[in-house]
Motif scaffolding. Structure first.
Motif, PDB file in Angstrom:
ATOM      1  N   ILE A  64       0.866  -1.177   0.000  1.00 36.65           N
ATOM      2  CA  ILE A  64       0.000   0.000   0.000  1.00 36.65           C
ATOM      3  C   ILE A  64       0.902   1.225   0.000  1.00 36.65           C
ATOM      4  O   ILE A  64       1.873   1.308   0.751  1.00 36.65           O
ATOM      5  CB  ILE A  64      -0.967   0.013   1.201  1.00 36.65           C
ATOM      6  CG1 ILE A  64      -0.214  -0.203   2.516  1.00 36.65           C
ATOM      7  CG2 ILE A  64      -2.053  -1.019   1.025  1.00 36.65           C
ATOM      8  CD1 ILE A  64      -1.087   0.000   3.738  1.00 36.65           C
ATOM      9  N   VAL A  65       0.577   2.176  -0.882  1.00 32.71           N
ATOM     10  CA  VAL A  65       1.441   3.337  -1.063  1.00 32.71           C
ATOM     11  C   VAL A  65       0.604   4.606  -1.039  1.00 32.71           C
ATOM     12  O   VAL A  65      -0.564   4.623  -1.439  1.00 32.71           O
ATOM     13  CB  VAL A  65       2.230   3.246  -2.394  1.00 32.71           C
ATOM     14  CG1 VAL A  65       3.081   1.987  -2.432  1.00 32.71           C
ATOM     15  CG2 VAL A  65       1.298   3.294  -3.592  1.00 32.71           C
ATOM     16  N   ALA A 120      -1.062  15.516  -3.686  1.00 31.60           N
ATOM     17  CA  ALA A 120      -2.483  15.186  -3.593  1.00 31.60           C
ATOM     18  C   ALA A 120      -3.111  14.884  -4.943  1.00 31.60           C
ATOM     19  O   ALA A 120      -4.191  14.275  -5.004  1.00 31.60           O
ATOM     20  CB  ALA A 120      -3.238  16.322  -2.917  1.00 31.60           C
ATOM     21  N   SER A 121      -2.467  15.272  -6.038  1.00 29.79           N
ATOM     22  CA  SER A 121      -3.017  15.002  -7.368  1.00 29.79           C
ATOM     23  C   SER A 121      -2.683  13.596  -7.864  1.00 29.79           C
ATOM     24  O   SER A 121      -3.176  13.181  -8.925  1.00 29.79           O
ATOM     25  CB  SER A 121      -2.501  16.032  -8.365  1.00 29.79           C
ATOM     26  OG  SER A 121      -1.089  15.921  -8.526  1.00 29.79           O
ATOM     27  N   THR A 122      -1.852  12.856  -7.119  1.00 31.89           N
ATOM     28  CA  THR A 122      -1.457  11.499  -7.499  1.00 31.89           C
ATOM     29  C   THR A 122      -2.267  10.479  -6.705  1.00 31.89           C
ATOM     30  O   THR A 122      -2.505  10.656  -5.510  1.00 31.89           O
ATOM     31  CB  THR A 122       0.047  11.276  -7.240  1.00 31.89           C
ATOM     32  OG1 THR A 122       0.799  12.246  -7.976  1.00 31.89           O
ATOM     33  CG2 THR A 122       0.479   9.889  -7.668  1.00 31.89           C
ATOM     34  N   GLU A 123      -2.674   9.423  -7.363  1.00 27.34           N
ATOM     35  CA  GLU A 123      -3.510   8.419  -6.713  1.00 27.34           C
ATOM     36  C   GLU A 123      -2.715   7.568  -5.732  1.00 27.34           C
ATOM     37  O   GLU A 123      -1.574   7.162  -6.009  1.00 27.34           O
ATOM     38  CB  GLU A 123      -4.160   7.520  -7.767  1.00 27.34           C
ATOM     39  CG  GLU A 123      -5.203   8.215  -8.614  1.00 27.34           C
ATOM     40  CD  GLU A 123      -5.792   7.313  -9.663  1.00 27.34           C
ATOM     41  OE1 GLU A 123      -7.016   7.364  -9.877  1.00 27.34           O
ATOM     42  OE2 GLU A 123      -5.022   6.537 -10.277  1.00 27.34           O
ATOM     43  N   ASN A 124      -3.303   7.309  -4.577  1.00 24.63           N
ATOM     44  CA  ASN A 124      -2.773   6.364  -3.600  1.00 24.63           C
ATOM     45  C   ASN A 124      -3.455   5.013  -3.807  1.00 24.63           C
ATOM     46  O   ASN A 124      -4.543   4.943  -4.397  1.00 24.63           O
ATOM     47  CB  ASN A 124      -3.043   6.853  -2.179  1.00 24.63           C
ATOM     48  CG  ASN A 124      -2.517   8.247  -1.938  1.00 24.63           C
ATOM     49  OD1 ASN A 124      -1.453   8.601  -2.435  1.00 24.63           O
ATOM     50  ND2 ASN A 124      -3.262   9.040  -1.178  1.00 24.63           N
ATOM     51  N   GLY A 125      -2.857   3.936  -3.278  1.00 29.33           N
ATOM     52  CA  GLY A 125      -3.543   2.660  -3.425  1.00 29.33           C
ATOM     53  C   GLY A 125      -2.649   1.462  -3.249  1.00 29.33           C
ATOM     54  O   GLY A 125      -1.648   1.493  -2.535  1.00 29.33           O
ATOM     55  N   ILE A 126      -3.036   0.381  -3.933  1.00 29.16           N
ATOM     56  CA  ILE A 126      -2.410  -0.928  -3.776  1.00 29.16           C
ATOM     57  C   ILE A 126      -1.653  -1.278  -5.054  1.00 29.16           C
ATOM     58  O   ILE A 126      -2.214  -1.243  -6.153  1.00 29.16           O
ATOM     59  CB  ILE A 126      -3.466  -1.991  -3.461  1.00 29.16           C
ATOM     60  CG1 ILE A 126      -4.239  -1.592  -2.192  1.00 29.16           C
ATOM     61  CG2 ILE A 126      -2.826  -3.363  -3.294  1.00 29.16           C
ATOM     62  CD1 ILE A 126      -5.459  -2.442  -1.915  1.00 29.16           C
ATOM     63  N   PHE A 127      -0.383  -1.614  -4.895  1.00 29.05           N
ATOM     64  CA  PHE A 127       0.466  -2.025  -6.007  1.00 29.05           C
ATOM     65  C   PHE A 127       0.927  -3.468  -5.767  1.00 29.05           C
ATOM     66  O   PHE A 127       0.946  -3.940  -4.619  1.00 29.05           O
ATOM     67  CB  PHE A 127       1.692  -1.122  -6.125  1.00 29.05           C
ATOM     68  CG  PHE A 127       1.421   0.215  -6.764  1.00 29.05           C
ATOM     69  CD1 PHE A 127       2.045   0.559  -7.951  1.00 29.05           C
ATOM     70  CD2 PHE A 127       0.548   1.131  -6.192  1.00 29.05           C
ATOM     71  CE1 PHE A 127       1.817   1.794  -8.555  1.00 29.05           C
ATOM     72  CE2 PHE A 127       0.306   2.361  -6.777  1.00 29.05           C
ATOM     73  CZ  PHE A 127       0.947   2.695  -7.963  1.00 29.05           C
ATOM     74  N   SER A 128       1.323  -4.144  -6.848  1.00 33.26           N
ATOM     75  CA  SER A 128       1.800  -5.531  -6.716  1.00 33.26           C
ATOM     76  C   SER A 128       3.083  -5.725  -7.512  1.00 33.26           C
ATOM     77  O   SER A 128       3.345  -5.028  -8.498  1.00 33.26           O
ATOM     78  CB  SER A 128       0.741  -6.525  -7.195  1.00 33.26           C
ATOM     79  OG  SER A 128       0.505  -6.373  -8.588  1.00 33.26           O
ATOM     80  N   SER A 129       3.883  -6.685  -7.040  1.00 34.41           N
ATOM     81  CA  SER A 129       5.115  -7.078  -7.729  1.00 34.41           C
ATOM     82  C   SER A 129       5.153  -8.597  -7.817  1.00 34.41           C
ATOM     83  O   SER A 129       4.822  -9.289  -6.847  1.00 34.41           O
ATOM     84  CB  SER A 129       6.348  -6.572  -6.970  1.00 34.41           C
ATOM     85  OG  SER A 129       7.534  -7.124  -7.522  1.00 34.41           O
ATOM     86  N   PHE A 141      -4.022   5.059   2.423  1.00 41.52           N
ATOM     87  CA  PHE A 141      -4.047   3.628   2.719  1.00 41.52           C
ATOM     88  C   PHE A 141      -3.209   3.349   3.965  1.00 41.52           C
ATOM     89  O   PHE A 141      -2.114   3.877   4.126  1.00 41.52           O
ATOM     90  CB  PHE A 141      -3.560   2.829   1.517  1.00 41.52           C
ATOM     91  CG  PHE A 141      -4.635   2.635   0.484  1.00 41.52           C
ATOM     92  CD1 PHE A 141      -5.296   1.425   0.386  1.00 41.52           C
ATOM     93  CD2 PHE A 141      -5.014   3.673  -0.356  1.00 41.52           C
ATOM     94  CE1 PHE A 141      -6.311   1.249  -0.540  1.00 41.52           C
ATOM     95  CE2 PHE A 141      -6.026   3.512  -1.286  1.00 41.52           C
ATOM     96  CZ  PHE A 141      -6.681   2.293  -1.377  1.00 41.52           C
ATOM     97  N   ARG A 142      -3.749   2.474   4.857  1.00 44.40           N
ATOM     98  CA  ARG A 142      -3.194   2.345   6.193  1.00 44.40           C
ATOM     99  C   ARG A 142      -2.608   0.972   6.510  1.00 44.40           C
ATOM    100  O   ARG A 142      -1.644   0.859   7.237  1.00 44.40           O
ATOM    101  CB  ARG A 142      -4.272   2.686   7.230  1.00 44.40           C
ATOM    102  CG  ARG A 142      -4.985   4.008   6.989  1.00 44.40           C
ATOM    103  CD  ARG A 142      -4.015   5.159   6.919  1.00 44.40           C
ATOM    104  NE  ARG A 142      -3.289   5.312   8.176  1.00 44.40           N
ATOM    105  CZ  ARG A 142      -2.170   6.001   8.318  1.00 44.40           C
ATOM    106  NH1 ARG A 142      -1.623   6.584   7.265  1.00 44.40           N
ATOM    107  NH2 ARG A 142      -1.601   6.109   9.497  1.00 44.40           N
ATOM    108  N   SER A 143      -3.221  -0.130   6.030  1.00 41.62           N
ATOM    109  CA  SER A 143      -2.707  -1.460   6.358  1.00 41.62           C
ATOM    110  C   SER A 143      -3.139  -2.444   5.285  1.00 41.62           C
ATOM    111  O   SER A 143      -4.100  -2.199   4.539  1.00 41.62           O
ATOM    112  CB  SER A 143      -3.199  -1.921   7.737  1.00 41.62           C
ATOM    113  OG  SER A 143      -4.617  -1.993   7.784  1.00 41.62           O
ATOM    114  N   ILE A 144      -2.421  -3.576   5.200  1.00 36.87           N
ATOM    115  CA  ILE A 144      -2.709  -4.600   4.197  1.00 36.87           C
ATOM    116  C   ILE A 144      -2.308  -5.961   4.754  1.00 36.87           C
ATOM    117  O   ILE A 144      -1.358  -6.066   5.553  1.00 36.87           O
ATOM    118  CB  ILE A 144      -1.980  -4.305   2.870  1.00 36.87           C
ATOM    119  CG1 ILE A 144      -2.447  -5.261   1.759  1.00 36.87           C
ATOM    120  CG2 ILE A 144      -0.467  -4.362   3.042  1.00 36.87           C
ATOM    121  CD1 ILE A 144      -1.976  -4.860   0.371  1.00 36.87           C
ATOM    122  N   LEU A 145      -3.038  -7.003   4.344  1.00 37.24           N
ATOM    123  CA  LEU A 145      -2.764  -8.362   4.813  1.00 37.24           C
ATOM    124  C   LEU A 145      -3.134  -9.357   3.727  1.00 37.24           C
ATOM    125  O   LEU A 145      -4.190  -9.246   3.106  1.00 37.24           O
ATOM    126  CB  LEU A 145      -3.573  -8.662   6.083  1.00 37.24           C
ATOM    127  CG  LEU A 145      -3.484 -10.097   6.628  1.00 37.24           C
ATOM    128  CD1 LEU A 145      -2.079 -10.378   7.164  1.00 37.24           C
ATOM    129  CD2 LEU A 145      -4.539 -10.341   7.702  1.00 37.24           C
TER     130      LEU A 145
END
Length: 301
Positions: free
Chosen positions: A107-108, A113-122, A141-145
């Motif tokens: 999570i990044v 503020a004009s750039t999207e935050n969210g979930i990325f994968s590798s 985004f705050r936490s991921i599991l």
């Protein structure tokens, strides 16, 4: 390997032993690569092997070796390389796939503020990253599991005290989400994952010195369960589905059968985890150096 037993060959259950030859290891003394049981060579190979990797994130850009880099990667714990594909983002947290060791989700958040935050994968051990469809400009985004092929994440919008739970059952291709209304809270809350189970998630909603225990199920959605009078450190489920939580300064609490109980004589702890049916605590020993130790938690009452 299979063994067929017969009374004409065996008079009881056999004691089977095997010598297993694993990876061949380089011996720097003669530059030969061979099988070995030399512990020094095995440790050297483990520390210098490029087969594994480690990722580490700094909490803010500017605190790492390079100003615009939050995520760093190493294969030997000595040489760290910034991950260029996430340059500019702040990596809040990461989780690894239980099925594929080279698959990582992160999570990044971006300072702009004009750039999207969210979930990325590798899928290559954290070298290259791709965005998922869970991207938003107005959420942090705050936490991921990742657990049992399920992905869970949390996000918040502090300005209007709104939160979200995100869930994916197809490796992040599609996402389901539930919104959380915190407008009746005194302060903007944070939402942090505790642990997950087959059909849902346990998470905590943080307030100043007091946390709330929440649950979300795939069928019934989110619900507020209990308000503790202190901070909930983390959480773990035992094999019976009971939830154990270290409370700040109070020992271990248990949620089971719709009841929140502080366990008698439980030690002050920082974390709890479950492994193969046994619960473990990270506790503070009562002696001068105040180091942490891991203790088996056998009495769960």
């Amino acid at each position: 390997m299979s063994i067929k037993m017969g009374s004409y060959k065996m008079t009881g259950i056999p004691n089977i032993k095997a010598t297993v030859k694993g990876k061949k290891i380089l011996d720097p003394r003669d530059s030969a690569t061979r099988w070995t049981n030399n512990p020094a060579l095995i440790v050297r190979d483990y520390l210098t092997s490029t087969d594994g990797f480690t990722l580490a994130a700094v909490p803010q850009n500017g605190e790492g070796r390079e100003a615009a880099q939050s995520l760093y990667r190493t294969t030997d714990f000595c040489n760290w390389t910034p991950v260029d594909s996430l340059r500019g983002y702040v990596v809040e947290n990461m989780t690894y796939s239980p099925e594929s060791p080279n698959t990582v989700w992160a999570i990044v958040n971006h300072p702009d503020a004009s750039t999207e935050n969210g979930i990325f994968s590798s899928t290559d051990g954290g070298i290259n990253w791709s965005p998922s469809t869970a991207l938003f400009k107005d959420r942090s985004f705050r936490s991921i599991l990742s657990h049992q092929n399920e992905l869970w994440a949390t996000s918040v919008r502090f300005e209007d005290q709104t939160g979200w739970i995100h869930h994916s059952s197809d490796s992040g291709l599609t996402w389901q989400e539930w919104s959380l209304d915190f407008t009746d809270y005194d302060n903007p809350p944070d939402v942090q994952i505790l642990t997950s189970y087959t059909d849902g998630l346990w998470f905590r909603v943080t307030q100043t010195l007091k946390d709330e225990l929440w649950n979300v199920s795939l069928t019934n959605g989110p619900s507020r369960v209990y308000r503790a009078d202190t901070k909930i450190m983390n959480g773990a489920l035992d094999t019976d589905g009971a939830l154990y939580m270290p409370l700040w300064g109070q020992g271990i609490a248990k949620w089971s059968d719709e009841t929140f109980t502080l366990l008698n004589n439980s030690p002050i702890s920082y974390a709890v985890r479950e492994s193969e049916g046994t619960m473990y605590l990270a506790t503070r020993p009562l002696f001068s150096d105040f180091g942490c130790r891991e203790t088996v938690f056998s009495d769960r009452n």
